[in-house]
Design a protein around this motif. Sequence first.
Motif, PDB file in Angstrom:
ATOM      1  N   THR A  16      52.398  46.599  37.784  1.00  0.00           N
ATOM      2  CA  THR A  16      52.804  47.797  38.504  1.00  0.00           C
ATOM      3  C   THR A  16      53.115  48.915  37.525  1.00  0.00           C
ATOM      4  O   THR A  16      53.446  48.678  36.367  1.00  0.00           O
ATOM      5  CB  THR A  16      54.047  47.539  39.370  1.00  0.00           C
ATOM      6  OG1 THR A  16      55.100  47.022  38.551  1.00  0.00           O
ATOM      7  CG2 THR A  16      53.745  46.555  40.486  1.00  0.00           C
ATOM      8  N   ALA A  36      50.737  49.366  42.531  1.00  0.00           N
ATOM      9  CA  ALA A  36      50.192  48.117  42.014  1.00  0.00           C
ATOM     10  C   ALA A  36      48.882  48.382  41.270  1.00  0.00           C
ATOM     11  O   ALA A  36      48.103  49.263  41.648  1.00  0.00           O
ATOM     12  CB  ALA A  36      49.942  47.137  43.163  1.00  0.00           C
ATOM     13  N   TYR A  40      46.878  40.869  36.468  1.00  0.00           N
ATOM     14  CA  TYR A  40      47.818  39.977  37.133  1.00  0.00           C
ATOM     15  C   TYR A  40      48.500  38.986  36.190  1.00  0.00           C
ATOM     16  O   TYR A  40      47.923  38.575  35.181  1.00  0.00           O
ATOM     17  CB  TYR A  40      47.071  39.155  38.207  1.00  0.00           C
ATOM     18  CG  TYR A  40      46.395  40.002  39.243  1.00  0.00           C
ATOM     19  CD1 TYR A  40      47.023  40.327  40.428  1.00  0.00           C
ATOM     20  CD2 TYR A  40      45.110  40.510  39.018  1.00  0.00           C
ATOM     21  CE1 TYR A  40      46.397  41.126  41.381  1.00  0.00           C
ATOM     22  CE2 TYR A  40      44.490  41.319  39.964  1.00  0.00           C
ATOM     23  CZ  TYR A  40      45.136  41.625  41.139  1.00  0.00           C
ATOM     24  OH  TYR A  40      44.526  42.414  42.074  1.00  0.00           O
ATOM     25  N   THR A  75      56.781  40.927  38.328  1.00  0.00           N
ATOM     26  CA  THR A  75      55.794  39.947  38.795  1.00  0.00           C
ATOM     27  C   THR A  75      56.391  38.545  38.822  1.00  0.00           C
ATOM     28  O   THR A  75      56.104  37.757  39.731  1.00  0.00           O
ATOM     29  CB  THR A  75      54.544  39.924  37.894  1.00  0.00           C
ATOM     30  OG1 THR A  75      54.879  39.450  36.586  1.00  0.00           O
ATOM     31  CG2 THR A  75      53.900  41.283  37.802  1.00  0.00           C
ATOM     32  N   PRO A  99      55.750  47.329  45.005  1.00  0.00           N
ATOM     33  CA  PRO A  99      54.287  47.270  44.938  1.00  0.00           C
ATOM     34  C   PRO A  99      53.763  45.921  44.469  1.00  0.00           C
ATOM     35  O   PRO A  99      52.655  45.523  44.855  1.00  0.00           O
ATOM     36  CB  PRO A  99      53.928  48.384  43.953  1.00  0.00           C
ATOM     37  CG  PRO A  99      55.161  48.646  43.176  1.00  0.00           C
ATOM     38  CD  PRO A  99      56.295  48.363  44.105  1.00  0.00           C
ATOM     39  N   ALA A 100      54.529  45.192  43.650  1.00  0.00           N
ATOM     40  CA  ALA A 100      54.088  43.852  43.252  1.00  0.00           C
ATOM     41  C   ALA A 100      53.983  42.938  44.467  1.00  0.00           C
ATOM     42  O   ALA A 100      53.068  42.120  44.574  1.00  0.00           O
ATOM     43  CB  ALA A 100      55.054  43.265  42.224  1.00  0.00           C
ATOM     44  N   GLY A 117      51.516  45.606  47.329  1.00  0.00           N
ATOM     45  CA  GLY A 117      50.299  46.294  46.950  1.00  0.00           C
ATOM     46  C   GLY A 117      50.345  47.767  47.319  1.00  0.00           C
ATOM     47  O   GLY A 117      51.274  48.241  47.981  1.00  0.00           O
ATOM     48  N   GLY A 123      49.062  43.166  47.295  1.00  0.00           N
ATOM     49  CA  GLY A 123      50.165  42.746  46.460  1.00  0.00           C
ATOM     50  C   GLY A 123      49.980  41.296  46.057  1.00  0.00           C
ATOM     51  O   GLY A 123      48.882  40.869  45.693  1.00  0.00           O
TER      52      GLY A 123
END
Length: 302
Positions: free
Chosen positions: A9, A23, A27, A96, A134-135, A138, A293
């Motif tokens: 993010t 996001a 990852y 995350t 946002p993690a 999304g 997300g």
Amino acid sequence: MYRVKVPATTANLGPGFDILGMALDFYNIIEVREREEGLKIEIEGLGADELPTDENNLAYQAMDYLFSRTDYSPAGLEINLINQIPLSRGLGSSATVIVGGLVLANCLAGEPFSTDELLNFATKIEGHPDNVAPALLGGVVISVMTEDGEIIYKRLDVPKLSTVVGIPDFKLSTTEAREVLPAQVIFEDAVFNSSRVALLIASLMSKDYDLLATCFEDRLHQSYRQDLVPGMDSVIKYTKEAGALAVALSGAGPSIIALTLNQEESVGKTMVQTFARHGIEANYKITKPATEGVIIEELKDE
């Protein structure tokens, strides 16, 4: 076994301090399975040699936080972390792990908690919602914390733009970056940022990206942090000249995020070269805003 992929993010987006986050489509991956007893944690990738593999691990602590609020208590856990997001660079690495740990624990416990409840848990652990929202969800997320600590949010669709992240080769903790901020700001600066946040939301919703350069202007945090990120002002200036529509410090930094339509390589190389002129090694990553997300998979144990 459950596996989650949780996106990186970028918080603030210039003026939206502690309010806005977006996001990005790279990852961290976390896997968990139950075992007969004890705790086993394995870490691959970035930070593998420096992160704890005991009960001090943040993923485990997030899981334990959720389990303590249920009647569910696993006898033992095996947790695997595959880290692809650099630590302490303003790209939401801790968010995350918090979000991934909570979501995995919720899966193991039979999903007793809603998405909104998970967001509130994550905010309580992280301290602010701009990265965890946002993690988890999304897109671009506007987050507001009420007086009683609850989170009200609105998710926006992601802009159809590329993002380029300039990542300096040094860490900057959120705590350190917050310590340089003033306890009070002048009235004109508050109005300046409020106007930019409002215009930024309108720009994203209307897809009028010509406004973004003005929308990303800030007076609440970036100027106070410039001494912590050598060359920051120059990187922002020359990255705009290289074709970026908007440039800002990513979260607490030290990474810098740029939005662009088609100048990704030029923007990235300019970031690296400008940091180098200030004695800072850096690299760049071309990515895009992430629509989704956290992504959950249930896997059969071999």
